[in-house]
Each structure stands twice: as C-alpha cells, then as structure tokens.
Design an enzyme around this catalytic site. Sequence first.
Site, PDB file in Angstrom:
ATOM      1  N   ASP A   1      29.376  32.584 -37.330  1.00  0.00           N
ATOM      2  CA  ASP A   1      29.091  33.623 -38.587  1.00  0.00           C
ATOM      3  C   ASP A   1      29.859  35.010 -37.507  1.00  0.00           C
ATOM      4  O   ASP A   1      29.147  35.299 -36.481  1.00  0.00           O
ATOM      5  CB  ASP A   1      27.794  34.119 -39.046  1.00  0.00           C
ATOM      6  CG  ASP A   1      27.283  33.123 -39.710  1.00  0.00           C
ATOM      7  OD1 ASP A   1      28.018  32.188 -40.183  1.00  0.00           O
ATOM      8  OD2 ASP A   1      25.981  33.282 -39.862  1.00  0.00           O
TER       9      ASP A   1
ATOM     10  N   HIS B   1      31.707  33.117 -42.467  1.00  0.00           N
ATOM     11  CA  HIS B   1      31.287  31.832 -41.839  1.00  0.00           C
ATOM     12  C   HIS B   1      32.559  31.065 -41.889  1.00  0.00           C
ATOM     13  O   HIS B   1      32.948  30.774 -42.871  1.00  0.00           O
ATOM     14  CB  HIS B   1      30.186  31.482 -42.897  1.00  0.00           C
ATOM     15  CG  HIS B   1      29.688  29.842 -42.360  1.00  0.00           C
ATOM     16  ND1 HIS B   1      28.198  29.935 -42.312  1.00  0.00           N
ATOM     17  CD2 HIS B   1      30.229  28.775 -42.202  1.00  0.00           C
ATOM     18  CE1 HIS B   1      28.196  28.453 -41.870  1.00  0.00           C
ATOM     19  NE2 HIS B   1      29.416  27.757 -41.897  1.00  0.00           N
TER      20      HIS B   1
ATOM     21  N   GLU C   1      30.907  32.589 -48.280  1.00  0.00           N
ATOM     22  CA  GLU C   1      30.482  33.599 -47.060  1.00  0.00           C
ATOM     23  C   GLU C   1      31.716  33.948 -46.352  1.00  0.00           C
ATOM     24  O   GLU C   1      32.237  32.970 -45.630  1.00  0.00           O
ATOM     25  CB  GLU C   1      29.553  33.017 -46.256  1.00  0.00           C
ATOM     26  CG  GLU C   1      28.110  32.966 -46.734  1.00  0.00           C
ATOM     27  CD  GLU C   1      27.170  32.319 -45.903  1.00  0.00           C
ATOM     28  OE1 GLU C   1      25.724  32.288 -46.378  1.00  0.00           O
ATOM     29  OE2 GLU C   1      27.551  31.815 -44.764  1.00  0.00           O
TER      30      GLU C   1
ATOM     31  N   HIS D   1      24.989  25.125 -38.797  1.00  0.00           N
ATOM     32  CA  HIS D   1      24.905  25.718 -37.598  1.00  0.00           C
ATOM     33  C   HIS D   1      24.277  24.826 -36.534  1.00  0.00           C
ATOM     34  O   HIS D   1      24.449  25.277 -35.519  1.00  0.00           O
ATOM     35  CB  HIS D   1      24.034  26.980 -37.875  1.00  0.00           C
ATOM     36  CG  HIS D   1      24.943  28.074 -38.395  1.00  0.00           C
ATOM     37  ND1 HIS D   1      25.583  28.799 -37.604  1.00  0.00           N
ATOM     38  CD2 HIS D   1      24.988  28.689 -39.794  1.00  0.00           C
ATOM     39  CE1 HIS D   1      26.169  29.722 -38.430  1.00  0.00           C
ATOM     40  NE2 HIS D   1      25.724  29.676 -39.644  1.00  0.00           N
TER      41      HIS D   1
END
EC number: 3.4.13.22
Length: 321
Positions: free
Chosen positions: A238, A299, A296, A231
């Site tokens: 996300d 993500h 995830e 990030h």
Amino acid sequence: MKGLVRRSFLALAAAFAARPALALTRTEWAAIGQYGDKAAPLTVFEKERALHIDGQGFRSARLTPSGGGHYAIAGGGELTLENGAVRLDGKTLAFHDFGAETQDAIRKAVRADPVALRRRALAASPPVETEPRLPSDLVDLTTIDPRIKLDIRYAGTNNFMGIALYERAGAYLQRPAAEALGRAQKALADKGYGLLIHDAYRPWFVTWMFWEATPPEDHAFVADPAKGSRHNRGCAVDLTLYDLKTGKAVEMPSRYDEFSLRAYADFIGGVTKQRALRALLREAMVAEGFEIYPEEWWHFDYKDWRRYPIGVRTFTELAGG
C-alpha cells in the site's frame, strides 16, 4: 469530518491560484465531493477547468454557470450549489464524506482491547497450506532505495480502527517484489516523486486481529484470516507518492484506507492533478510487474503473490534477522 474534505480542496485551490487556466472559484472548489446516498452518490468533480457531475443519471456532465450559484447541466437539467448540499433539478442532496463516516462507525464499534487482542492473535493458528510455495525472502524496503519512505499507519493509531496493530513500524516485501519496487522508485524519481509506503508484508496474526476486532457487518472491509490476505504473502504493498523537493505526500482522489467509492482505482472524481498523480503511480507500478487492485488505488500486488506462503514472522523478528 466534512470540513476535512472541504479544507483539502480549498488548499488545492490556493496552490493552483497561480495557474489562471484553472478557473474555478473558491465556492466551486469547496463544492467538489459527493452528495446524496452512499450506494448511488452524485459526484461533483473538476475536469477541463470546469465542474462536472457523475451519477444520478448523469455521466461526466459539464456544468455551465448561469449565475447565483446555478448551473446548466450538459444534456439538460440544473444544479444549484448550496451550503453543505446541492440541489439537482429541485431535489436537495446533502454533502457526505462517506469514507470518514464509515471509519467513525467502525471505530465506535471496535470491540478490541489491543493487548488482549494481540495475545489471542499470537496464540491463533494460520490456515494450513498444502500446495508447494516459493521460499520466503522478505527484504526491508528502506534498504532498497533511500528515497523510499515509510508512513506505516498500523504501527500507530492513525488508521481505520484507531488502534496500533503492529508492534513497530516496518515495511518488507519478497525480494523480487522489493527489487521491482526499487525500479519503480527510480523511474518516479526522474519525475520528481518518491514512494511513501503505508503497508507491505503483514503478519497473519494482524489479519486475525482485523477480523476479530471489526464488527461482523463490516467484515467486507477486511480479509478473512481463514484464507489469509495478500499482504500476508509479502507481495502486496500500500503506497502513495511524495514530492521529492518538499517531502510532502501528494493529494490523491481519496485518503489512504478510505472505505468509499472514492478509493476505487478508476474513481472519476476529485481534480485533474489528483487523477494524474494516481495514474503516474499506477503506470510506474504496472510497468514493473505489479497488478492493480480495483477497489483501492493505493494497493498493488506483485505478479507472483499467489506463489508465496502465508507469513507469521513479526516485524521484531524480521528486524532481528
């Protein structure tokens, strides 16, 4: 927290009531979830208009009702639905919302004074990078397509730590990634969905705050600031889907930022519609050059994320140009 999952699936049951092909009873809908041990849970889920189980030696095994809450398991064995539990071949396994339980434990253990934590983080120094990097060109995602909406969890307290980590809400990506996201939004709009952003570029000092405030035993859930996070480079996002007609976020197999096996991109559980929407989001993102993050479902990393530097600019600085 256990009731949250049950109410969610009961709401789905009500929404699907007009579709007779989905023949689950309210009791069966309420039974969808995970049971037993967190490391090796039994997952009860809906597939092909019937309950199935996975785990404890079974792999996507269909359940056939035999009356009185009892079910014959394809391949042999019996499962019984109980209040807050299931009994598998005579062994009782309790229901667990593992994601909520882990979040509660982290929140109770968070040692942060948010004001002091931020002050210390801003005084910290990010790792020095010596390899050549592409110039940073972060773009506000709300300028890319008006159908892209924001729900920035780290700007408030509705996140796994329960404290605000951003000084304001914002979502930025490096220009190529932002433009690719715009193309994904256009493709999804044709199918009735918009993109809802939970997080994108994250200043390095916030990664430091995550690490510092989270108990050491839970550091597996957060990025090491000594290395920086994806990030930090401005190519990770996300996100989830929302219905363009209602404006409401869709149901996915897990909540955002959930620390459990339900968060995995290939998690077998939940219900057919949830898995189909997860696949729809994934297909749209991958088609535009984003990579799946296996642990995830929400993500995605743009293909060139490794080529960008760790960023330190705050949202306030970015908003001010």
